[in-house]
Design an enzyme around this catalytic site. Structure first.
Site, mmCIF file in Angstrom:
data_model
loop_
_atom_site.group_PDB
_atom_site.id
_atom_site.type_symbol
_atom_site.label_atom_id
_atom_site.label_comp_id
_atom_site.label_asym_id
_atom_site.label_seq_id
_atom_site.Cartn_x
_atom_site.Cartn_y
_atom_site.Cartn_z
ATOM 1 N N CYS A 1 0.832 -1.206 0.000
ATOM 2 C CA CYS A 1 0.000 0.000 0.000
ATOM 3 C C CYS A 1 0.864 1.253 0.000
ATOM 4 C CB CYS A 1 -0.911 0.014 1.205
ATOM 5 S SG CYS A 1 0.016 0.001 2.722
ATOM 6 N N GLU B 1 -5.678 2.236 -8.641
ATOM 7 C CA GLU B 1 -4.635 1.445 -7.989
ATOM 8 C C GLU B 1 -4.456 0.137 -8.767
ATOM 9 O OE1 GLU B 1 -5.520 -0.451 -4.164
ATOM 10 O OE2 GLU B 1 -3.559 0.160 -3.443
HETATM 11 P P1 NAD Z 1 -9.486 -6.548 0.050
HETATM 12 O O1 NAD Z 1 -10.210 -5.286 0.323
HETATM 13 O O2 NAD Z 1 -9.926 -7.370 -1.112
HETATM 14 O O3 NAD Z 1 -9.587 -7.530 1.313
HETATM 15 C C1 NAD Z 1 -9.276 -7.089 2.619
HETATM 16 C C2 NAD Z 1 -10.102 -7.900 3.609
HETATM 17 O O4 NAD Z 1 -11.497 -7.660 3.374
HETATM 18 C C3 NAD Z 1 -9.890 -9.406 3.492
HETATM 19 O O5 NAD Z 1 -9.846 -9.958 4.781
HETATM 20 C C4 NAD Z 1 -11.107 -9.879 2.728
HETATM 21 O O6 NAD Z 1 -11.499 -11.194 3.055
HETATM 22 C C5 NAD Z 1 -12.178 -8.886 3.157
HETATM 23 N N1 NAD Z 1 -13.188 -8.671 2.123
HETATM 24 C C6 NAD Z 1 -12.998 -8.703 0.768
HETATM 25 N N2 NAD Z 1 -14.159 -8.454 0.135
HETATM 26 C C7 NAD Z 1 -15.099 -8.260 1.086
HETATM 27 C C8 NAD Z 1 -16.498 -7.948 1.044
HETATM 28 N N3 NAD Z 1 -17.154 -7.790 -0.106
HETATM 29 N N4 NAD Z 1 -17.147 -7.792 2.209
HETATM 30 C C9 NAD Z 1 -16.500 -7.936 3.376
HETATM 31 N N5 NAD Z 1 -15.189 -8.240 3.480
HETATM 32 C C10 NAD Z 1 -14.484 -8.390 2.351
HETATM 33 O O7 NAD Z 1 -7.941 -6.190 -0.050
HETATM 34 P P2 NAD Z 1 -6.743 -7.134 -0.495
HETATM 35 O O8 NAD Z 1 -6.836 -7.381 -1.962
HETATM 36 O O9 NAD Z 1 -6.640 -8.295 0.415
HETATM 37 O O10 NAD Z 1 -5.503 -6.179 -0.179
HETATM 38 C C11 NAD Z 1 -5.001 -5.220 -1.063
HETATM 39 C C12 NAD Z 1 -5.556 -3.849 -0.788
HETATM 40 O O11 NAD Z 1 -5.272 -3.463 0.548
HETATM 41 C C13 NAD Z 1 -4.942 -2.772 -1.659
HETATM 42 O O12 NAD Z 1 -5.964 -1.895 -2.064
HETATM 43 C C14 NAD Z 1 -3.978 -2.060 -0.729
HETATM 44 O O13 NAD Z 1 -3.700 -0.719 -1.055
HETATM 45 C C15 NAD Z 1 -4.713 -2.158 0.550
HETATM 46 N N6 NAD Z 1 -3.827 -1.990 1.684
HETATM 47 C C16 NAD Z 1 -3.868 -0.798 2.340
HETATM 48 C C17 NAD Z 1 -3.016 -0.577 3.398
HETATM 49 C C18 NAD Z 1 -3.039 0.727 4.129
HETATM 50 O O14 NAD Z 1 -2.416 0.798 5.158
HETATM 51 N N7 NAD Z 1 -3.722 1.743 3.676
HETATM 52 C C19 NAD Z 1 -2.131 -1.578 3.798
HETATM 53 C C20 NAD Z 1 -2.125 -2.783 3.119
HETATM 54 C C21 NAD Z 1 -2.985 -2.975 2.048
#
Ligand code: NAD
Length: 509
Positions: free
Chosen positions: A291, A393
């Site tokens: 991120c 992104e």
């Molecule tokens: P994601 O949003 O797909 O998933 C994150 C979490 O949400 C997971 O545990 C997943 O199971 C859950 N989730 C997914 N879809 C859902 C839904 N419809 N309803 C409820 N829960 C749901 O993210 P990812 O692909 O695992 O991670 C990558 C993303 O995370 C990127 O956008 C990255 O920028 C972001 N990120 C941000 C930071 C920060 O500090 N700002 C840090 C790390 C990652």
């Protein structure tokens, strides 16, 4: 280094949950976990049902009264033992993390160590929880404020830092006296389970920390259950916004960290070699799945841009892509075939949009790993702000070069972007750097530092649509997020003096 299979986790297992101090098997719905370097399914992970999540919440709720009353110094002792156990067992956890995520071992170790630094910070909890006291706030009246834990709190975490991001949350939440339910990413779920087992080994009472694997059903249960007092989320912006809105509507305190598009500004006076080395690591390290990854480099002036692009092309020609368990590799695969298809699709889109693809990693084949989710480094020049590859992104090994005329123009681009997680400036000009840091609308700023991820005793968070909520992750903000302030005013009448009823508002006037 070869991945060593960790205890109880192997290809035949379905990973279950960790509830009330014990592994809990689950024969219900499950999803495959792949090794992205080979494309092989290495295990399954259970998708916890509503009932399973509720049993974890019940365990956390039952553990809360005793844990809340455990002296902070004793809670700190658990953290000290935990830190030692994590260090002793780092290779086991980190190998598993690298296997499921795909990142190279050293990078995985780096994230693990950054997580341990938060455990170290949590060891200081007796000091961090000290309140404020005022003697004689009025006649014979003392007043103090204290930080009380909230109760059961939940964490929902992304795939890209399977150990570090959970560790941004639970060490401080627990040290503050809360109990915790973690819902890790379903893509690389083994490391969080290992983290839970070692907490028990460190002496954490059963039920204080629980892990439930799952998907939307598990998350929605956490968001709706009245016993959950607060939710920490890290993931993509669309889901962060959903978590923030749903959790807040249900009366919970929520911090939801979202996506990013981090810009680096390269000024004409910058040390170009240093800047290019920094950009290479920050854009392509962890295959761009950070991120805080730099995904846009704004070069001031064509001369700067030409120099940066020329040197980046040289560096990328030397970048070694392959299995994360081979220490000679710099970059591993993307996490899943779906994510690979998405990132590759963005590279195709950039070409259609008219950007110049000066380094094309689309046809990379890693010998012996033909089914792995590999994409070579990609570099676009002449990207403009109306292109989707600039606006969205991508979360892959794709760096966009934008050419600008001045620092002000670069800053305007950054300020206009919907995300505001991290940014940095490369320059030798202190005045330009100071102006940038002071005025840019971004939460974390680097000056000749490409990944300005705050250390454990500062807090982590972005601005704009990179964070929903007021408080950042870990550091001092975590004490504020995981506790509630209570102010107590007390009087012990001295010398048996009995007061008459007072009808005016009490003051010292
Ligand atoms: P994601 O949003 O797909 O998933 C994150 C979490 O949400 C997971 O545990 C997943 O199971 C859950 N989730 C997914 N879809 C859902 C839904 N419809 N309803 C409820 N829960 C749901 O993210 P990812 O692909 O695992 O991670 C990558 C993303 O995370 C990127 O956008 C990255 O920028 C972001 N990120 C941000 C930071 C920060 O500090 N700002 C840090 C790390 C990652």
């Amino acid at each position: 280094m070869n991945a060593t299979p960790a205890k109880n986790i192997n290809a035949k297992n379905t990973i279950g949950h960790y509830i009330n101090g014990a592994d809990v098997a689950d024969a219900g719905r499950s999803m495959p976990v792949t090794n992205p370097a080979t494309g092989a399914v290495v295990r399954q992970v259970a998708m916890g049902s509503r009932a399973t999540v509720e049993s974890a919440i019940a365990a956390a709720e039952a553990a809360f009264p005793a844990w809340r009353n455990t002296p902070p110094a004793k809670r700190a002792q658990v953290m000290f033992r935990y830190k030692q156990l994590l260090e002793e067992n780092a290779e086991e956890i980190v190998s598993l993390l690298s296997e499921e995520h795909g990142k190279v071992y050293d990078d995985a170790l780096g994230e693990f160590n950054r997580g341990i630094e938060v455990v170290e910070y949590a060891c200081g909890i007796p000091e961090l929880l000290k309140g404020e006291f005022s003697k004689n706030a009025g006649p014979n009246i003392d007043s103090w404020s204290e930080h009380q834990p909230l109760g059961v709190v939940a964490g929902i975490t992304p795939f890209n830092f399977p150990a570090m991001v959970p560790m941004w949350m639970f060490p401080m939440a627990i040290a503050c006296g809360n109990t915790f339910v973690l819902k890790p990413s379903e893509k690389d779920p083994s490391a969080p389970l290992m983290l839970a087992r070692y907490l028990s080994e460190a002496g954490l009472p059963d039920g204080v920390f629980n892990v439930v694997n799952g998907d939307k059903e598990a998350v929605d249960t956490l968001l709706e259950d009245k016993r959950v007092q607060a939710v920490s989320f890290v993931g993509s912006t669309a889901i962060a916004e959903y978590i923030y809105a749903t959790g807040s509507r249900n009366g919970k305190r929520v911090q939801a960290l979202g996506g990013a598009k981090n810009h680096a500004v390269v000024m004409p006076d910058a040390d170009i070699d240093n800047a290019v080395n920094a950009l290479t690591g920050a854009a392509y390290g962890s295959c761009g799945e950070r991120c805080m990854a730099i995904s846009v480099a704004v070069c001031i002036g064509d001369e700067t841009a030409d120099a940066v692009v020329g040197k980046l092309k040289e560096r990328l020609a030397d970048l070694k892509v392959g299995n994360g368990n081979d220490p000679s590799n710099h970059m591993g695969p993307l996490v899943t075939s779906e994510h690979h298809a998405k990132v590759r699709g963005y590279v195709d889109l950039g070409v259609e949009e008219g950007a110049d693809l000066v380094v094309d990693g689309r046809d990379l084949v890693v010998e012996g790993h033909e089914n792995g989710f590999f994409l070579g480094p990609c570099l676009f020049d002449n990207v403009t702000s109306d292109m989707r590859i600039y606006q969205e992104e991508i979360f892959g090994p794709v760096l966009c070069i934008v050419r600008a005329d001045s620092e002000e123009q670069a800053m305007q681009l950054i300020d206009d972007h919907e995300y505001g997680n991290g940014t940095c400036i490369f320059t030798r000009d202190g005045e330009a750097a100071r102006y940038f840091a002071d005025n840019i609308k971004v939460g974390m700023v680097g000056i000749n530092v490409p990944l300005p991820v705050p250390v454990a005793y500062h807090s982590f968070g972005g601005w704009k649509r990179s964070l929903f909520g007021d408080l950042y992750a870990y550091g001092p903000d975590s004490v504020r997020f995981y506790t509630r302030r209570k102010t107590i005013t007390q009087r012990w009448p001295a010398g048996g003096v009995r007061e008459k009823a007072q009808f005016s508002f009490p003051s010292n006037a």
